[in-house]
Design a protein around this motif. Structure first.
Motif, mmCIF file in Angstrom:
data_model
loop_
_atom_site.group_PDB
_atom_site.id
_atom_site.type_symbol
_atom_site.label_atom_id
_atom_site.label_comp_id
_atom_site.label_asym_id
_atom_site.label_seq_id
_atom_site.Cartn_x
_atom_site.Cartn_y
_atom_site.Cartn_z
ATOM 1 N N LEU A 12 4.224 13.203 9.518
ATOM 2 C CA LEU A 12 4.783 12.161 8.657
ATOM 3 C C LEU A 12 4.014 10.898 8.988
ATOM 4 O O LEU A 12 3.989 10.473 10.143
ATOM 5 C CB LEU A 12 6.273 11.946 8.930
ATOM 6 C CG LEU A 12 7.237 13.020 8.483
ATOM 7 C CD1 LEU A 12 8.679 12.569 8.739
ATOM 8 C CD2 LEU A 12 7.053 13.370 7.021
ATOM 9 N N VAL A 13 3.372 10.312 7.969
ATOM 10 C CA VAL A 13 2.583 9.102 8.193
ATOM 11 C C VAL A 13 3.063 8.001 7.261
ATOM 12 O O VAL A 13 3.563 8.263 6.162
ATOM 13 C CB VAL A 13 1.068 9.354 7.982
ATOM 14 C CG1 VAL A 13 0.566 10.433 8.929
ATOM 15 C CG2 VAL A 13 0.744 9.697 6.549
ATOM 16 N N ALA A 14 2.909 6.773 7.721
ATOM 17 C CA ALA A 14 3.225 5.627 6.868
ATOM 18 C C ALA A 14 2.239 5.606 5.700
ATOM 19 O O ALA A 14 1.081 6.004 5.844
ATOM 20 C CB ALA A 14 3.125 4.336 7.673
ATOM 21 N N PRO A 15 2.690 5.176 4.525
ATOM 22 C CA PRO A 15 1.770 5.071 3.384
ATOM 23 C C PRO A 15 0.550 4.242 3.748
ATOM 24 O O PRO A 15 0.654 3.222 4.430
ATOM 25 C CB PRO A 15 2.613 4.369 2.312
ATOM 26 C CG PRO A 15 4.020 4.697 2.674
ATOM 27 C CD PRO A 15 4.043 4.740 4.184
ATOM 28 N N THR A 16 -0.612 4.703 3.297
ATOM 29 C CA THR A 16 -1.861 4.010 3.595
ATOM 30 C C THR A 16 -2.834 4.180 2.437
ATOM 31 O O THR A 16 -2.912 5.267 1.840
ATOM 32 C CB THR A 16 -2.492 4.533 4.901
ATOM 33 O OG1 THR A 16 -3.777 3.917 5.061
ATOM 34 C CG2 THR A 16 -2.654 6.039 4.912
ATOM 35 N N ALA A 17 -3.564 3.121 2.155
ATOM 36 C CA ALA A 17 -4.563 3.174 1.087
ATOM 37 C C ALA A 17 -5.700 4.124 1.434
ATOM 38 O O ALA A 17 -6.426 4.573 0.545
ATOM 39 C CB ALA A 17 -5.112 1.772 0.816
ATOM 40 N N GLN A 18 -5.840 4.489 2.699
ATOM 41 C CA GLN A 18 -6.892 5.416 3.111
ATOM 42 C C GLN A 18 -6.679 6.816 2.521
ATOM 43 O O GLN A 18 -7.620 7.597 2.459
ATOM 44 C CB GLN A 18 -6.967 5.502 4.626
ATOM 45 C CG GLN A 18 -7.450 4.215 5.256
ATOM 46 C CD GLN A 18 -7.404 4.269 6.766
ATOM 47 O OE1 GLN A 18 -6.542 4.900 7.350
ATOM 48 N NE2 GLN A 18 -8.344 3.583 7.393
ATOM 49 N N LEU A 19 -5.469 7.116 2.092
ATOM 50 C CA LEU A 19 -5.167 8.435 1.508
ATOM 51 C C LEU A 19 -5.161 8.406 -0.021
ATOM 52 O O LEU A 19 -4.575 9.272 -0.661
ATOM 53 C CB LEU A 19 -3.827 8.955 2.041
ATOM 54 C CG LEU A 19 -3.830 9.354 3.509
ATOM 55 C CD1 LEU A 19 -2.420 9.658 4.001
ATOM 56 C CD2 LEU A 19 -4.747 10.546 3.726
ATOM 57 N N GLY A 58 1.271 -1.587 -0.322
ATOM 58 C CA GLY A 58 1.778 -2.803 0.305
ATOM 59 C C GLY A 58 3.255 -3.006 0.066
ATOM 60 O O GLY A 58 3.997 -3.408 0.977
ATOM 61 N N ARG A 59 3.702 -2.726 -1.157
ATOM 62 C CA ARG A 59 5.139 -2.842 -1.473
ATOM 63 C C ARG A 59 5.952 -1.854 -0.644
ATOM 64 O O ARG A 59 7.028 -2.175 -0.146
ATOM 65 C CB ARG A 59 5.386 -2.625 -2.963
ATOM 66 C CG ARG A 59 6.856 -2.799 -3.341
ATOM 67 C CD ARG A 59 7.099 -2.708 -4.828
ATOM 68 N NE ARG A 59 6.685 -1.466 -5.433
ATOM 69 C CZ ARG A 59 7.365 -0.297 -5.324
ATOM 70 N NH1 ARG A 59 8.447 -0.225 -4.598
ATOM 71 N NH2 ARG A 59 6.915 0.783 -5.932
ATOM 72 N N LEU A 60 5.443 -0.635 -0.488
ATOM 73 C CA LEU A 60 6.158 0.372 0.301
ATOM 74 C C LEU A 60 6.276 -0.052 1.761
ATOM 75 O O LEU A 60 7.336 0.100 2.382
ATOM 76 C CB LEU A 60 5.451 1.732 0.213
ATOM 77 C CG LEU A 60 5.369 2.382 -1.164
ATOM 78 C CD1 LEU A 60 4.695 3.747 -1.053
ATOM 79 C CD2 LEU A 60 6.735 2.502 -1.813
ATOM 80 N N VAL A 61 5.192 -0.581 2.305
ATOM 81 C CA VAL A 61 5.210 -1.039 3.689
ATOM 82 C C VAL A 61 6.188 -2.206 3.834
ATOM 83 O O VAL A 61 6.963 -2.259 4.796
ATOM 84 C CB VAL A 61 3.787 -1.407 4.156
ATOM 85 C CG1 VAL A 61 3.812 -2.097 5.514
ATOM 86 C CG2 VAL A 61 2.916 -0.156 4.197
ATOM 87 N N ASP A 62 6.189 -3.129 2.885
ATOM 88 C CA ASP A 62 7.113 -4.267 2.926
ATOM 89 C C ASP A 62 8.568 -3.822 2.848
ATOM 90 O O ASP A 62 9.443 -4.469 3.424
ATOM 91 C CB ASP A 62 6.834 -5.243 1.777
ATOM 92 C CG ASP A 62 5.599 -6.091 2.014
ATOM 93 O OD1 ASP A 62 5.081 -6.086 3.153
ATOM 94 O OD2 ASP A 62 5.147 -6.742 1.048
ATOM 95 N N ALA A 63 8.856 -2.729 2.159
ATOM 96 C CA ALA A 63 10.240 -2.242 2.036
ATOM 97 C C ALA A 63 10.806 -1.814 3.375
ATOM 98 O O ALA A 63 12.018 -1.783 3.556
ATOM 99 C CB ALA A 63 10.308 -1.086 1.042
ATOM 100 N N SER A 64 9.943 -1.500 4.329
ATOM 101 C CA SER A 64 10.386 -1.116 5.662
ATOM 102 C C SER A 64 10.577 -2.314 6.583
ATOM 103 O O SER A 64 11.133 -2.178 7.659
ATOM 104 C CB SER A 64 9.368 -0.168 6.309
ATOM 105 O OG SER A 64 9.303 1.041 5.604
ATOM 106 N N ALA A 65 10.103 -3.478 6.159
ATOM 107 C CA ALA A 65 10.146 -4.664 7.014
ATOM 108 C C ALA A 65 11.572 -5.189 7.152
ATOM 109 O O ALA A 65 12.408 -5.021 6.271
ATOM 110 C CB ALA A 65 9.240 -5.747 6.435
#
Length: 187
Positions: A12-19, A58-65
């Motif tokens: 399980l990985v955090a969303p990343t633009a690398q993928l 970025g929005r997905l990462v911010d939702a975890s903040a």
């Protein structure tokens, strides 16, 4: 760590633009739609362009903040260089969570029936436990027997089947202190 076919390990990985390419490949396989639960896609998200994809991640990462109005931890289910699906853990008990559940997930068709969803769900339930959640609500389409079986394998207890604006839905509660039985791997 769970190995789905003996060769690669699931993560399980955090969303990343690398993928980006791997995610687009997964989406092409299943096509857009409601079964993309776990990815947090909104109708106006532009995931086809690189810039739009980066903005969405970025929005997905911010939702975890901590500062987010609506908190949700998004994770992608990855095997090697392939995105197999997505899973989301939603925080709180507001109207949205009561309608769609604390956890939502989606698995690409070629990765189904291998225990991937059960593995990912057990991992995100463990995360809910770490966060101090006592139980989580899961909602799935009443006709989606694959999801119903996965939820039940992970301790889901059916509360009821109800009519919703999208059709009949099963509502399950999972006590997060419960630990699922190991999943037998299919040949």
């Amino acid at each position: 760590m769970f190995t789905s076919d003996g060769s690669e390990t699931l993560e399980l990985v955090a969303p990343t633009a690398q993928l980006y390419s791997a995610w687009l490949d997964a989406r092409t396989e299943w096509g857009p739609g409601a079964h993309e639960d776990g990815f947090g896609l909104l109708p106006d998200d532009d995931v086809a362009s690189p810039a739009g994809f980066v903005a969405w991640v970025g929005r997905l990462v911010d939702a975890s903040a901590e500062h987010a109005d609506f908190r949700c931890t998004y994770r992608w289910i990855v095997e090697g260089d392939r995105v197999l699906g997505g899973i989301a853990l939603r925080y709180g008990d507001g109207e949205f969570v009561q309608r769609v559940g604390h956890i939502g997930y989606g698995i690409r068709p070629s990765a189904r029936r291998r225990g991937v969803a059960t593995w990912a769900l057990s991992q995100i339930i463990a995360q809910a436990r770490v966060l101090g959640m006592n139980r989580v609500l899961m909602v799935c389409d009443a006709e989606n027997l694959g999801s119903a079986t996965t939820i039940e394998r992970c301790g889901g207890v059916l509360e009821r089947i109800e009519d919703t604006e999208l059709g009949a839905a099963r509502r399950y509660w999972i006590t997060v202190g419960w630990s699922p039985e190991p999943v037998a791997q299919s040949a």
